[in-house]
Design a protein around this motif. Sequence first.
Motif, PDB file in Angstrom:
ATOM      1  N   ILE A   1      65.855  30.756  17.934  1.00 22.24           N
ATOM      2  CA  ILE A   1      66.260  31.071  16.566  1.00 22.24           C
ATOM      3  C   ILE A   1      65.323  30.348  15.616  1.00 22.24           C
TER       4      ILE A   1
ATOM      5  N   GLY B   1      70.943  32.072  11.147  1.00 17.14           N
ATOM      6  CA  GLY B   1      70.700  31.536  12.481  1.00 17.14           C
ATOM      7  C   GLY B   1      71.856  30.723  13.024  1.00 17.14           C
TER       8      GLY B   1
ATOM      9  N   ALA C   1      73.675  30.824  16.703  1.00 14.15           N
ATOM     10  CA  ALA C   1      73.496  29.651  17.561  1.00 14.15           C
ATOM     11  C   ALA C   1      74.839  29.119  18.045  1.00 14.15           C
TER      12      ALA C   1
ATOM     13  N   CYS D   1      66.672  26.186  18.320  1.00 15.76           N
ATOM     14  CA  CYS D   1      66.450  26.578  16.926  1.00 15.76           C
ATOM     15  C   CYS D   1      65.330  25.726  16.341  1.00 15.76           C
TER      16      CYS D   1
END
Lengths: 213, 550
Positions: B11, B18, B22, B34
């Motif tokens: 991400i 995001g 997540a 991420c």
Amino acid sequence: MNNALGEKPAPFGAPETTATPGEAGGFFETGRPRLGGLQNPVGFDATQAAVIDAAADTIIPPHPDWPTASEQDLVTFMGRYVTPSGYKNKHFPFATEDEFKAGLDRLGQGFVDGSVADRTAAIAALEKAEDPLFEQLRALVYYGYYSRPVVTLAINRNLPAGRDYHGPPLPYGYLQTTEPWDEELLTQAQENGSYLETDEVVRVDLSQLSWTK
Amino acid sequence: MAAYEETDVLIIGAGPGGAGIALKLAKAGVKVTCLEQGPWVKPTDHPHYHDEWELEKQRGWAYDPNVRQLPEDYPVTGTTTPYMMNNVGGSTVHYAGHWPRYKPVDFRKGTEHGLEGTIDWPISYEDLAPFYDENDEIYGISGRIGDPSYPDRKQAVRDPEVLPGKLGLKYAKASRDLGWHWWPSDNAVITQPRENREADQAMGNELSGSPTGSLSTPANAHWPYAIRHGADLRTNARVETINADGGRATGATYLDRVTGERHEIRAKIVVLAANGIGSPRLLLQSAQKGHPDGLANSNGIVGKYLMHHVFAFCDSWFDEPIEGFKGSFGAPLYSHEFYHTDVSRGFVNGFGMQVARSFGPAYAAMGTHTGYTAPWGEKHREFFDGHFANHLMVFMFGEDLPVESNRVTLDPDVTDSSGLPAAHVDYALHPNDIALAEYGIDKIFEATRAVGATETNDTGVLYPPPGWHLMGTCRMGNTPDDSVLNKWCQTWDVPNLFVVDGSTLTTGAAVNPTSTIGALSQRTGEYILRNIDHITAQRTTPSNADAPTM
């Protein structure tokens, strides 16, 4: 800290020295400006400090019910928010030490010694000339004066609308002094309002649009 | 030892787009990484406890990264004031938390008028409704169920609504007396405490965030829990390129902004969530073999149809205390009386009237929201005393048309501190939007004058508009000819590359977008979770009709 240009490191809290766009990696390699401004404020000589105080009293004239601007140490306040000499001028109020001091020097002792009318005329001349010093001084006086706790107390004392104002939003907030909803009013809110269901959406008549004519 | 790392889902961006994905995937045991180019914003970074809190709003807490210029920011040139932040939580870390939803009609604007680049969304309100509820519960939303201008949403979880104060009660009564719709706002501000978060104290100033956690953002509502479930959140990780090979995304190359080191991370699926300017910027700067005009941009639509909403600020003053410095900055109420298209007004679309709070005395002296600066000199005291906290601000924001020439491109001359190209924005107001906004300004003052406003001032139609809302630049659509994404937020060109943020929104409606971005994040996360093997095996992106369902 970036010291790519070989200039002296910035004091803690000051914007870092940066390259111009396209050089040494771009122009965003700054540090976060310190809350409260510079830890070590820019210093002003006695005349410059007197000019600041005189300007503060010209911008916010003394009043018997309010603290006097020149007694709020706006000299130190301004010193914390002026960009020190040699560093990139990146943050509000975008006043560099050298130019700011030069502007104060131009006003000089004559400004300090002048009558209210003389000082008012001098500030008005800066405003009319669109001299950056005018906006910098006005902003720093407004932000500085109205951030002082003693001025907050005067707001509480003098203004019905400011009775409960306590300066920084935290730690106290305003939960205890903010009006709640009126249940009758909330009930009335249910009387107006509608929406279209998805399958109710149809083409509108575009011939009525005023901007196409 | 491999020169790269591997993850399941990569991400890019730790904001609302995001973070929802997540959290959902990490809780299900999916390996999630991420990359966020900014840091965590710490409680001590906020100005709320400082005497100079108002001045600090112009410095490290300036809305515009071009003014703020923190190390994690990147320049955005052109006709724009992009009000974004680059840190864990994204721009929600300085938002007001206004939390309205789209209405059903907002998903069918192509049917309603189809002007400029307007198309229908590939999904309906009904498709998204359960994800709105799911998303709201994660964030923590205050408000009141029952607004007659929306479909029923009794499943939504709400804290009690924020207090209105004199300001909210004043405009509520004005709307009532005119027979207009109004309703207490939903706000991403908790009024009941949660784990590690204090309830709202009616402090105001949420536009500089909240050090107590009362403002609901992914930084406090998502990431602590996603990390607890194994998500790998890497801060100060600035993505240089999204990599692709053989028609599929393979991962990304990023720079560690602290060490300067370059890393590659490979993934089965890549989710881009870098906001309506950052996402098209990254796709365009990811031009590479097989994708000469940028990734996911074979149809040339990436970056186009930028929407901000059309804005005007409307100040009114009264001969009585309004006390706008009190109360959560999330709006106490809104009116959608003029939300729906009524072509007899001369324009399509509509607008919302959102009642806002004020700040402190320096804000009053410096001109509130409309540049009405207090005079200096002998008139200062009388002006200040009559204006401070007697002030009520309503902002008019309307739906702007998606126009092809309003777009994000790469600036050929300006770079960020890593040498990556800056984003460049071209944006012009459309005549329809100007007509809409001018009508809206008149209506707001009709209301405030009806309840005793003695003085008014407005900005006129703001140009460029305040860029709080960055929308439409990688939009969802119906075919590869009209959009960048299919109805599951997959890019048409690259099946394992998703985009979920403001850029995803097909049209902008006349509401703040974050609740909808969050709902899309939940929906996309659920889709990836249920179809991860299918997506991983796809060589081309399926049409909306052929894509596997939930």
